[in-house]
Design a protein around this motif. Structure first.
Motif, PDB file in Angstrom:
ATOM      1  N   HIS A  20       0.769  -1.092  -0.200  1.00  0.00           N
ATOM      2  CA  HIS A  20       0.026   0.035  -0.021  1.00  0.00           C
ATOM      3  C   HIS A  20       0.945   0.996  -0.042  1.00  0.00           C
ATOM      4  O   HIS A  20       1.743   1.383   0.891  1.00  0.00           O
ATOM      5  N   PRO A  21       0.815   1.891  -1.009  1.00  0.00           N
ATOM      6  CA  PRO A  21       1.539   3.189  -0.977  1.00  0.00           C
ATOM      7  C   PRO A  21       0.837   4.364   0.036  1.00  0.00           C
ATOM      8  O   PRO A  21      -0.217   4.150   0.338  1.00  0.00           O
ATOM      9  N   ILE A  36      -1.535   9.818  -3.926  1.00  0.00           N
ATOM     10  CA  ILE A  36      -1.226   8.582  -3.794  1.00  0.00           C
ATOM     11  C   ILE A  36       0.255   8.668  -4.090  1.00  0.00           C
ATOM     12  O   ILE A  36       0.830   9.018  -5.155  1.00  0.00           O
ATOM     13  N   SER A  37       1.226   8.520  -3.011  1.00  0.00           N
ATOM     14  CA  SER A  37       2.548   8.781  -3.294  1.00  0.00           C
ATOM     15  C   SER A  37       3.149   7.489  -3.840  1.00  0.00           C
ATOM     16  O   SER A  37       3.454   6.381  -3.187  1.00  0.00           O
ATOM     17  N   LEU A  38       3.394   7.286  -4.914  1.00  0.00           N
ATOM     18  CA  LEU A  38       3.903   6.170  -5.852  1.00  0.00           C
ATOM     19  C   LEU A  38       4.753   6.673  -7.033  1.00  0.00           C
ATOM     20  O   LEU A  38       4.245   6.929  -8.246  1.00  0.00           O
ATOM     21  N   PRO A  39       6.056   6.953  -6.870  1.00  0.00           N
ATOM     22  CA  PRO A  39       6.880   7.434  -7.982  1.00  0.00           C
ATOM     23  C   PRO A  39       6.962   6.589  -9.087  1.00  0.00           C
ATOM     24  O   PRO A  39       7.105   5.247  -8.852  1.00  0.00           O
ATOM     25  N   ASP A  40       6.842   7.018 -10.301  1.00  0.00           N
ATOM     26  CA  ASP A  40       7.122   6.284 -11.428  1.00  0.00           C
ATOM     27  C   ASP A  40       6.017   5.063 -11.694  1.00  0.00           C
ATOM     28  O   ASP A  40       6.446   4.096 -12.015  1.00  0.00           O
ATOM     29  N   ALA A  41       5.042   5.213 -11.270  1.00  0.00           N
ATOM     30  CA  ALA A  41       3.948   4.129 -11.361  1.00  0.00           C
ATOM     31  C   ALA A  41       3.497   3.771 -12.676  1.00  0.00           C
ATOM     32  O   ALA A  41       3.359   4.721 -13.542  1.00  0.00           O
ATOM     33  N   LYS A  42       3.272   2.623 -13.136  1.00  0.00           N
ATOM     34  CA  LYS A  42       2.697   2.096 -14.085  1.00  0.00           C
ATOM     35  C   LYS A  42       1.541   1.380 -14.058  1.00  0.00           C
ATOM     36  O   LYS A  42       1.063   0.743 -13.015  1.00  0.00           O
ATOM     37  N   SER A  57      -4.984   0.455  -8.400  1.00  0.00           N
ATOM     38  CA  SER A  57      -4.169  -0.461  -8.164  1.00  0.00           C
ATOM     39  C   SER A  57      -2.987   0.058  -9.297  1.00  0.00           C
ATOM     40  O   SER A  57      -3.246   0.902 -10.113  1.00  0.00           O
ATOM     41  N   ALA A  58      -1.607  -0.260  -9.048  1.00  0.00           N
ATOM     42  CA  ALA A  58      -0.767   0.070  -9.970  1.00  0.00           C
ATOM     43  C   ALA A  58       0.515  -0.771  -9.794  1.00  0.00           C
ATOM     44  O   ALA A  58       0.554  -1.822  -8.939  1.00  0.00           O
ATOM     45  N   VAL A  59       1.384  -0.716 -10.609  1.00  0.00           N
ATOM     46  CA  VAL A  59       2.771  -1.418 -10.663  1.00  0.00           C
ATOM     47  C   VAL A  59       3.850  -0.609 -10.491  1.00  0.00           C
ATOM     48  O   VAL A  59       4.167   0.723 -10.972  1.00  0.00           O
ATOM     49  N   GLY A  60       4.628  -0.594  -9.216  1.00  0.00           N
ATOM     50  CA  GLY A  60       5.727   0.056  -9.022  1.00  0.00           C
ATOM     51  C   GLY A  60       6.961  -0.046  -9.822  1.00  0.00           C
ATOM     52  O   GLY A  60       6.986  -0.847 -10.844  1.00  0.00           O
ATOM     53  N   VAL A  61       7.762   0.829  -9.558  1.00  0.00           N
ATOM     54  CA  VAL A  61       9.162   0.960 -10.870  1.00  0.00           C
ATOM     55  C   VAL A  61       9.804  -0.366 -10.621  1.00  0.00           C
ATOM     56  O   VAL A  61      10.338  -0.789 -11.500  1.00  0.00           O
ATOM     57  N   SER A  65       3.343  -4.937  -6.902  1.00  0.00           N
ATOM     58  CA  SER A  65       2.179  -4.685  -7.174  1.00  0.00           C
ATOM     59  C   SER A  65       1.493  -3.954  -5.855  1.00  0.00           C
ATOM     60  O   SER A  65       1.832  -4.256  -4.617  1.00  0.00           O
ATOM     61  N   PHE A  66       0.704  -2.598  -6.306  1.00  0.00           N
ATOM     62  CA  PHE A  66       0.084  -2.061  -5.175  1.00  0.00           C
ATOM     63  C   PHE A  66      -1.186  -1.959  -5.323  1.00  0.00           C
ATOM     64  O   PHE A  66      -1.964  -1.709  -6.637  1.00  0.00           O
TER      65      PHE A  66
END
Length: 168
Positions: A20-21, A36-42, A57-61, A65-66
């Motif tokens: 969890h970010p 939502i603090s999540l640098p360079d999320a994809k 939902s997102a994928v981190g650098v 998985s977030f």
């Protein structure tokens, strides 16, 4: 924060974890802002449902998985929800179905998860809120580009023009 889930498939036990970010929140009478603090999320996916369910939902650098789901305090207007992806964070502007100040972000009266915090930089009390006639979608412009990080310009800290943000 790591959350572990497990499920059984054909007699094998699989462990799946989701991180969890940090989520910062602030509100106005008509909107809730989530940063939502999540640098360079994809692969960012945001869903807003009318009954107040917010899913991210997102994928981190590094490929991690977030994911999180929030049951918000009140109902929302999915068509009025906007998302802006920055380099360091994702800012979501969520339109409330009914104007008014929520007592808290979540419907549950329990203490929120430790990754959810108040965004005091964007917080505005009901007495301080600009009147509704001048604050429409332009209100979002004050928050969309903010990364809440320091600038590389000669080591100076970026500070927004507070007079412009208040509409003076």
């Amino acid at each position: 924060m790591l959350v572990y889930f497990y499920f059984v498939d054909f007699g094998l036990v699989f462990f799946v974890f989701s991180r969890h970010p940090e989520v910062l929140w602030a509100q106005r009478s008509d909107k809730v802002y989530l940063t939502i603090s999540l640098p360079d999320a994809k692969d960012i996916c945001v869903k807003c449902e009318p009954q107040g369910l917010f899913t991210f939902s997102a994928v981190g650098v590094h490929g991690e998985s977030f994911h999180f789901t929030l049951e918000l305090f009140g109902k929302i207007v999915p068509e009025g929800c906007k998302t802006n992806v920055g380099l360091r964070n994702i800012i979501c502007s969520i339109m409330k179905e009914e104007k008014g100040w929520w007592k808290r972000l979540l419907k549950s009266e329990e203490k929120p998860a430790p990754y959810i915090k108040v965004d005091w930089n964007k917080w505005c009390d009901d007495e301080e809120q600009p009147n509704s006639d001048s604050a429409s979608d332009d209100d979002d412009a004050a928050y969309v580009g903010e990364d809440d990080e320091s600038s590389d310009d000669e080591g100076l800290l970026y500070l927004p023009d507070l007079e412009k943000a208040r509409g003076n």
